[in-house]
Design an enzyme around this catalytic site. Structure first.
Site, PDB file in Angstrom:
ATOM      1  N   SER A   9       0.844  -1.184   0.000  1.00 15.93           N
ATOM      2  CA  SER A   9       0.000   0.000   0.000  1.00 15.93           C
ATOM      3  C   SER A   9       0.886   1.242   0.000  1.00 15.93           C
ATOM      4  CB  SER A   9      -0.870  -0.037   1.245  1.00 15.93           C
ATOM      5  OG  SER A   9      -1.012   1.244   1.787  1.00 15.93           O
ATOM      6  N   SER A  10       0.313   2.352  -0.458  1.00 16.96           N
ATOM      7  CA  SER A  10       1.114   3.576  -0.547  1.00 16.96           C
ATOM      8  C   SER A  10       1.505   4.124   0.826  1.00 16.96           C
ATOM      9  CB  SER A  10       0.360   4.638  -1.347  1.00 16.96           C
ATOM     10  OG  SER A  10      -0.887   4.903  -0.748  1.00 16.96           O
ATOM     11  N   CYS A  11       0.915   3.598   1.913  1.00 11.12           N
ATOM     12  CA  CYS A  11       1.268   4.120   3.238  1.00 11.12           C
ATOM     13  C   CYS A  11       2.644   3.665   3.699  1.00 11.12           C
ATOM     14  CB  CYS A  11       0.214   3.745   4.272  1.00 11.12           C
ATOM     15  SG  CYS A  11       0.190   1.998   4.633  1.00 11.12           S
TER      16      CYS A  11
END
Ligand code: GDP
Length: 318
Positions: A107-109
């Site tokens: 995920s982009s997190c």
């Protein structure tokens, strides 16, 4: 014709089901799935036995404990430990079973909270993480490192892909624990049905997010699986971090998202912001030029995807 056997781990989730849909239509693939009840990937022995029995050619690793900003802050142990356990079991079993190509979904997190925008793959580990989803992000960063470690030590082709915020059919619409888009779809829909005068949106409304329709992600995974060995191998060379962003390349503010959901649902009341709720990362727009240079681009416009997502919500929960 010898079919390519692909195991889609976590096929009942948002990302896994979109991947399954994208691959199922292609007769070249034999798809292998197991529900959580059939195979608990936190069970090391069962995971190992499954891989050794079926020996898929490729693995698309979508299985993870996921959730929105509130779930992440309420269940940090689950987000860190469950994910680490699942990943250790899957990576070790995949390696033992001789799987050559794996696509590991993150995920982009995973990127630093305050990194320059749009976020390039090489910004990984260049600064502190956003606190609200750090346990999940650290588990996923460990997954990127696992891909790289296996590629270096054993010459495998394990690739980590980082999709931006996803939405689409089969999403989790839990009122507190889901991500912003499904949460707002539910809240605006219920307010419309009840004729409520207003709907509350968390935070300041100022953070920006990039949203991708899940079937576009499924399409990107298929694109990567179809890549010839030579080209895929370029992404997983031992010298490079095996990491590729998947996104749409543009973002919107939470207030704009709320207005768009309001319009899609057809809610007439007022929109109120609740500043006591956390904003999270101010912005996380992915730089998608790496995948674009390889020839892939997301196709679904936001309003079209949102309409489909709302129809899906009404069909399942309305
Ligand atoms: P994040 O992208 O990891 O921060 O996760 P979320 O999708 O949960 O939240 C994104 C942003 O939407 C944050 O700024 C939230 O405060 C905001 N937001 C507004 N309303 C809601 C809501 O009802 N649920 C969630 N999860 N987020 C909301």
């Amino acid at each position: 014709m010898q079919k390519t056997k692909v195991y889609v781990a976590g096929h009942n989730g948002l990302v896994g089901s979109a991947t399954l849909l994208a691959l199922k239509a292609d007769p070249r693939y034999e798809i292998l799935t197991r529900s959580h009840a059939e195979l608990d990937l936190e069970d090391r022995a069962a995971t190992r036995a499954f891989f050794l029995e079926h020996r898929p050619d490729h693995v698309v690793m979508c299985a993870a404990k996921v959730g929105g900003i509130m779930a992440n802050s309420n269940f940090p142990v689950d987000f860190l430990h469950n994910n680490l356990r699942i990943q250790l079991n899957v990576f070790d079993a995949a390696h033992e079973a001789g799987i050559d190509r794996m696509i590991f979904l993150g995920s982009s997190c995973i990127y630093p909270r305050d990194c320059p925008q749009p976020i390039k793959e090489e910004y990984l580990l260049t600064g502190p993480l956003e606190a609200t989803n750090r346990p999940y992000a650290l588990a996923k960063i460990a997954g990127v490192e696992s891909c790289w470690a296996f590629n270096r030590q054993y010459g495998t082709n394990y690739l980590a892909v980082m999709p931006t915020n996803m939405y689409g059919p089969g999403d989790n619409y839990h009122p507190e624990n889901s991500h912003v888009l499904p949460a707002l779809i539910r809240r605006f829909h219920e307010a419309k049905v009840r004729n409520d005068p207003s709907v509350v949106v968390w935070g300041s409304g100022k953070p920006k997010r990039e949203f991708m329709y899940s079937q576009d992600l499924g399409d990107a995974v298929r694109f990567l699986l179809e890549m010839p060995d030579e080209r895929f191998g370029e992404l997983t060379r031992p010298e490079v971090t095996p990491l590729v962003n998947i996104g749409v390349g543009t973002d919107v503010t939470i207030r704009e998202v709320a207005e768009l959901v309001k319009a899609t649902v057809g809610y007439q009341g007022e929109l109120k912001l609740d500043a006591t709720k956390p904003d999270g990362t101010p912005r996380k727009l992915l730089d998608v030029s790496r995948l674009a240079a390889m020839g892939w681009k997301a196709q679904t416009p936001f309003d079209t995807g949102l309409r489909h997502a709302y129809e899906d919500f009404v069909a399942r929960h309305g």
